[in-house]
Write a protein that holds these residues in place. Structure first.
Motif, mmCIF file in Angstrom:
data_model
loop_
_atom_site.group_PDB
_atom_site.id
_atom_site.type_symbol
_atom_site.label_atom_id
_atom_site.label_comp_id
_atom_site.label_asym_id
_atom_site.label_seq_id
_atom_site.Cartn_x
_atom_site.Cartn_y
_atom_site.Cartn_z
ATOM 1 N N TYR A 60 0.863 -1.254 -0.005
ATOM 2 C CA TYR A 60 -0.092 0.226 -0.052
ATOM 3 C C TYR A 60 0.801 1.172 0.195
ATOM 4 N N ALA A 61 0.308 2.302 -0.562
ATOM 5 C CA ALA A 61 1.074 3.576 -0.373
ATOM 6 C C ALA A 61 0.860 4.141 0.977
ATOM 7 N N ASP A 62 1.747 4.981 1.581
ATOM 8 C CA ASP A 62 1.684 5.329 2.960
ATOM 9 C C ASP A 62 0.645 6.151 3.216
ATOM 10 N N SER A 63 -0.192 6.753 2.202
ATOM 11 C CA SER A 63 -1.288 7.546 2.426
ATOM 12 C C SER A 63 -2.572 6.662 2.620
ATOM 13 N N VAL A 64 -2.463 5.393 2.166
ATOM 14 C CA VAL A 64 -3.769 4.794 2.495
ATOM 15 C C VAL A 64 -3.518 3.460 3.606
ATOM 16 N N LYS A 65 -2.321 3.492 3.777
ATOM 17 C CA LYS A 65 -1.985 2.113 4.901
ATOM 18 C C LYS A 65 -2.974 2.048 6.021
ATOM 19 N N GLY A 66 -3.351 1.272 6.318
ATOM 20 C CA GLY A 66 -4.155 1.060 7.480
ATOM 21 C C GLY A 66 -5.490 1.436 7.306
ATOM 22 N N ARG A 67 -5.846 1.731 6.294
ATOM 23 C CA ARG A 67 -7.234 2.271 5.909
ATOM 24 C C ARG A 67 -7.995 1.599 4.634
ATOM 25 N N PHE A 68 -7.185 1.251 3.658
ATOM 26 C CA PHE A 68 -7.498 0.436 2.817
ATOM 27 C C PHE A 68 -7.110 -0.935 2.599
ATOM 28 N N THR A 69 -7.848 -1.710 2.226
ATOM 29 C CA THR A 69 -7.565 -3.369 1.980
ATOM 30 C C THR A 69 -7.892 -3.914 0.559
ATOM 31 N N ILE A 70 -6.827 -4.437 0.116
ATOM 32 C CA ILE A 70 -6.963 -5.126 -1.396
ATOM 33 C C ILE A 70 -6.990 -6.397 -1.007
ATOM 34 N N SER A 71 -7.662 -7.108 -2.035
ATOM 35 C CA SER A 71 -7.903 -8.580 -1.858
ATOM 36 C C SER A 71 -8.347 -9.203 -3.330
ATOM 37 N N ARG A 72 -8.260 -10.384 -3.392
ATOM 38 C CA ARG A 72 -8.723 -11.261 -4.544
ATOM 39 C C ARG A 72 -9.926 -12.025 -4.059
#
Length: 125
Positions: A60-72
């Motif tokens: 993740y980019a630092d600006s979204v780390k801890g707030r965004f989650t990517i998944s397949r």
């Protein structure tokens, strides 16, 4: 026609959540590393997150780390981006992209084989 299609954008208040989905038309995402990017008005496109082909490398980019989650989601053949605690500065057009590769290059993908057309995310009162 081979293309990526994003869905799930919209208007949300600060602190809210949205879930974006990236699906492929005419091919399967199984063989691709997938990246999410965004472009805010007047700014350059920037990487947000990347997931490797097997899903074992996620960044993740630092600006979204801890707030965004990517998944397949292999059953649906989609790559999703769960966005929580949204801020006004997250407002942008969000794009997914596919790279015929196993791996991410940090939180982006190295080469883009396919782009989606984008979905608008607006975070505002």
């Amino acid at each position: 026609q081979l293309q990526l299609v994003e869905s799930g954008g919209g208007l949300v208040q600060p602190g809210g959540s949205l879930r974006l989905s990236c699906a492929a038309s005419g091919f399967t995402l199984d063989y691709y590393a997938i990246g999410w990017f965004r472009q805010a008005p007047g700014k350059e496109r920037e990487g947000v997150s990347c997931i490797s082909r097997r899903g074992d490398d996620i960044n993740y980019a630092d600006s979204v780390k801890g707030r965004f989650t990517i998944s397949r989601d292999n059953a649906k053949d989609t790559v999703d981006l769960q966005m929580d605690s949204l801020k006004p500065e997250d407002t942008a057009v969000y794009y997914c992209a596919a790279d015929w590769s196993d791996d991410c290059s940090g939180y982006v993908i190295a080469e883009i084989d396919y782009w989606g057309q984008g979905t608008q995310v607006t975070v505002s009162d």
